[in-house]
Structure formats: structure tokens, C-alpha cells
Scaffold this motif. Structure first.
Motif, PDB file in Angstrom:
ATOM      1  N   GLN A 310      53.086  73.860  20.980  1.00 16.61           N
ATOM      2  CA  GLN A 310      53.551  72.471  21.053  1.00 16.61           C
ATOM      3  C   GLN A 310      52.720  71.664  22.042  1.00 16.61           C
ATOM      4  O   GLN A 310      52.313  70.527  21.766  1.00 16.61           O
ATOM      5  N   ILE A 311      52.457  72.259  23.202  1.00  8.15           N
ATOM      6  CA  ILE A 311      51.664  71.571  24.227  1.00  8.15           C
ATOM      7  C   ILE A 311      50.249  71.314  23.713  1.00  8.15           C
ATOM      8  O   ILE A 311      49.684  70.226  23.892  1.00  8.15           O
ATOM      9  N   ALA A 312      49.681  72.331  23.059  1.00  6.74           N
ATOM     10  CA  ALA A 312      48.320  72.202  22.528  1.00  6.74           C
ATOM     11  C   ALA A 312      48.262  71.130  21.441  1.00  6.74           C
ATOM     12  O   ALA A 312      47.345  70.300  21.418  1.00  6.74           O
ATOM     13  N   LEU A 313      49.244  71.139  20.538  1.00  3.73           N
ATOM     14  CA  LEU A 313      49.241  70.174  19.442  1.00  3.73           C
ATOM     15  C   LEU A 313      49.398  68.744  19.948  1.00  3.73           C
ATOM     16  O   LEU A 313      48.780  67.813  19.411  1.00  3.73           O
ATOM     17  N   CYS A 314      50.190  68.561  20.987  1.00  5.63           N
ATOM     18  CA  CYS A 314      50.375  67.227  21.563  1.00  5.63           C
ATOM     19  C   CYS A 314      49.028  66.643  22.000  1.00  5.63           C
ATOM     20  O   CYS A 314      48.682  65.511  21.653  1.00  5.63           O
TER      21      CYS A 314
END
Length: 421
Positions: A310-314
Motif C-alpha cells: 500500500q505504501i509503495a503503491l501510494c
């Protein structure tokens, strides 16, 4: 240890010790919740993990069953079986050239350096910064205007539908476009909803406007306006699964139902097709009323998508890579479909061959009087849409086949079809 982890370990142990044998039906979500005195969400989370790890398999309308792989198929055997599939034409895999793995790895590494965030579980709705990035993205791309508070993140569409089912009145009638929406129909059926297909009088209408059927049909603007108007007049709830909208290439851009509606539409999107099938992050935009109901029961839900991803995709979205990635794979897959269709037309001049409206699928109809398993024997994985009256209709997607091997895949497919004569 979380409750769903305990249940996961319990069922896993029963399978490994032989207490549950391959093919045995696992207690339904409702029954398991009563047996073990836990919530439906706890059971769902445990079953999702068991499915992901290969211990159980979900069958539409039937429930969950113990996988045969666990006892009778060692890892090496399973690997060899997968290797028997030389060319996957079912659309289940991505082209390695379609994704920049090194770029994604940099974002994952950056996310892993945020150690303070990784020490805690993700928020039930998903990471707030990712929900904010998604809200901005769908506003610009699909004119879906919403606040991050109304967005729910999940590891795929199926977990999101489980959440949605828990929020709806179980006495409602739910309609799907056709039986190819097996996973969605299975989820709603498990919760006791009355399931129909192509029923405009249903209380809940599930549609995928950019991929209405397995054939890749696209819903025209006139039909979209009619559906929105009809649903508002009859107080129907519409679930808009915007699957494959990003790939529309030869079709004039059409607005989302959500943008046309007035508060009775749930919008669902996913990043798996744009990135990789293995990156399971989807999202759902709830109505105002259902958001309030979710907030009142937020303690019942656990986030299923990994916090690191999730952090990476953000960051990936905010840096603009999702837009360039969409353009890249849209060009790649559309061109590949057109090329493959041309090859098949030369090899099979008597077959009926056409490209679906969304330019991702090829519909091939031809004479056939043998079993569809002949394709599997030849190392091909295909989707059989129809097989009757000595004719077969296949829906083919060459997206995962390298460009240099398209001709060989087309030749093998043609050889199998011509060999029946």
C-alpha cells in the motif's frame, strides 16, 4: 495472535493431519462463525489466507473445499504440471515486458525503510495516504469524486464484496450480467442473497461496463444513462466494477456510472491488471449511507492488503507512474491482440474470428467434434465460451505471450483445431 490467525492454523492443521481430506467441504462462513464463536469477517480472513496458500479452494455457489494439492501433489509435481501449460491464452498472466520490475522494487524498498509505519497493522479501510492518492486519481481519470473516508482498500475485489455483503440487507435480490461473474455470484450466494442474471428489476445490479461479458463487450453511453435513470427511479443499488476500463483503446471514452449517478452507485476498481496479477490491491467507493454503516462497525473488519504494498503503491501513483504504465500496457496488449488475430485468420480461414470491443479478447468460433481437453494436451490454456452442435467458441487473450512466440502459439492452436477434421 489475531482470531483469524488462530482459525487459519486450526483448519490448516486439520488438513495437514488428514482430519480433513482432499475434496472435503469446509464449513461455510456462517457455520464456521457459529462453530468457533467468531465473526463472519474473522472466518472470511482465515479462509482468504487458506485459499491464498493453496489449502482450500472456493467453488462458486458451493463453498470451500480442501485442495488436492496438499496431500497428493508435492510442490515439484505441481510445478511440473504448471510447466505443461506452454501458452496461456486465458488472460490469466501478464507479459514480463509490460512491467518495470526494477522500478517497483525501488518503491517497495522505500516502503520497507518506513519501519515505524510497519510496526503496526494497517487501518481497516487501508492506509489513508493511499486512499487519498486513489481519490485524486479516480477524480482525474473517471470523474469519480469522493473523499478518502468512503474508500475501502482490499486484497482483490472478492474481499471487498465480502465487506459489502455484510453491510447490505440479506433479503435483497442481486443481478449479474451473466454467469461468467462466478466469483461475485458465489460471494453473494454464500451470504444468502437471491441471485439472478440480467434482471433489471433486481434490488442490486452488478455491472462491469467496460467488460460486460467474457467477450469484452463495452456498455454504450445510451445504455449507461438508461441504467442510471432506471436505478434511481426504482431505488436500485448499482455496483460498478470498472474492470478493464483503462484498456479501452478503439472505443470512444465513456463516463463512469458513478459520475452519472446520484448517490446510489458503488464504484470498484483494481490495480492488478494495470500492474501485475500478483499485486493484489483493489478499492471500493461506498455510498454515503453504507460508509456510515461501515464506520459504526469498523471494529469487525481487518485490512487484507499488505501495508508495504500500500505504501509503495501510494508513492507510485503520486509520482505519475500509474498513468504511464496504463498507456504502455494498453498499446502493448492491443497491438498484440490485433497481431494474433491476424495470424489466426491466415491459419484458419474458415473460422469466425473477431476482436472484442475492448481490444483485449479474440472470439474464435469453428467446427469442433472433440473434447476441449485437446487444447490442454497441446499445452494451451484457453477459455471455452460455448461447445455444442459440433461447434466451439473460444475467448482468447494473448496478452501474456511474448511477441516473439505469438506465431508459434497461433500455429499450435490452429494445428489442434484442424486436426479434428
Amino acid at each position: 495472535m489475531k482470531k483469524y490467525t488462530k482459525l487459519y492454523n486450526l483448519v490448516k492443521n486439520m488438513i495437514l493431519t488428514g482430519e480433513l481430506q482432499p475434496g472435503d467441504k469446509v464449513p461455510s462462513v456462517r457455520k464456521a462463525a457459529k462453530m468457533y464463536n467468531v465473526s463472519l469477517t474473522t472466518v472470511q480472513s482465515a479462509y482468504f489466507e487458506l485459499c491464498a496458500d493453496g489449502y482450500i479452494i472456493a467453488h462458486s455457489k458451493s463453498g470451500y473445499f480442501v485442495s488436492s494439492i496438499v496431500h497428493h501433489q508435492p510442490a515439484e509435481e505441481y510445478k511440473n504440471e504448471q510447466n505443461n501449460v506452454r501458452y496461456d491464452l486465458s488472460g490469466g498472466i501478464a507479459d514480463p515486458e509490460s512491467f518495470d520490475f526494477s522500478l517497483w522494487q525501488r518503491y517497495i524498498k522505500s516502503a520497507l525503510r518506513q519501519s515505524d509505519r510497519l510496526l503496526s497493522y494497517s487501518q481497516p479501510k487501508g492506509e489513508y495516504d493511499l486512499r487519498s492518492a486513489i481519490a485524486q486519481y479516480i477524480k482525474e481519470k473517471r470523474n469519480v469524486i469522493t473523499s478518502p473516508d468512503r474508500i475501502i482498500i482490499g486484497a482483490g475485489v472478492q474481499p471487498l464484496l465480502h465487506i459489502l455483503c455484510s453491510l447490505l440487507d440479506k433479503n435483497l435480490c442481486v443481478s449479474f450480467p451473466d454467469k461468467s461473474f462466478a466469483l461475485g455470484m458465489g460471494v453473494f450466494s454464500d451470504y444468502g442473497f437471491d441471485i439472478h442474471t440480467r434482471d433489471k428489476d433486481a434490488d442490486v445490479i452488478y455491472v462491469s461496463p467496460s467488460h460486460m461479458t467474457r467477450w469484452g463487450d463495452v456498455m454504450p453511453i445510451k445504455r449507461r444513462l438508461e441504467l442510471v435513470d432506471y436505478s434511481q427511479k426504482h431505488h436500485s443499488l448499482v455496483i460498478e466494477d470498472d474492470y478493464e476500463n483503462e484498456f479501452l483503446y478503439n472505443v470512444k471514452p465513456t463516463p463512469s456510472l458513478y459520475a452519472l449517478g446520484k448517490g446510489n452507485i458503488i464504484y470498484i476498481g483494481s490495480f492488478s491488471a494495470m500492474l501485475l496479477p500478483g499485486i493484489r490491491i483493489s478499492f471500493m467507493v461506498l455510498t454515503k449511507e453504507l460508509t456510515e454503516k461501515y464506520n459504526q462497525n469498523a471494529f469487525r473488519y481487518a485490512q487484507t492488503a499488505g501495508k508495504t504494498e500500500q505504501i509503495a503503491l501510494c508513492s507510485y501513483i503520486r509520482d505519475g507512474h500509474i498513468r504511464s504504465q496504463t498507456r504502455k500496457i494498453r498499446r502493448l496488449y492491443s497491438a498484440k491482440t490485433k497481431t494474433f488475430a491476424g495470424m489466426l485468420q491466415q491459419l484458419l480461414p474458415n473460422a469466425e474470428i473477431e476482436i472484442g470491443e475492448n481490444t483485449l479478447q479474440i472470439i474464435l468460433a469453428t467446427e469442433w467434434n472433440r473434447s476441449p481437453t485437446e487444447f490442454e494436451k497441446a499445452g494451451l490454456r484457453v477459455f471455452t465460451e460455448k461447445y455444442q452442435n459440433n461447434r466451439i467458441t473460444l475467448v482468447l487473450s494473448p496478452s501474456g505471450i511474448p511477441n516473439g512466440e505469438l506465431e508459434q502459439a497461433a500455429q499450435i492452436l490452429a494445428d489442434v483445431i484442424l486436426s479434428h477434421k
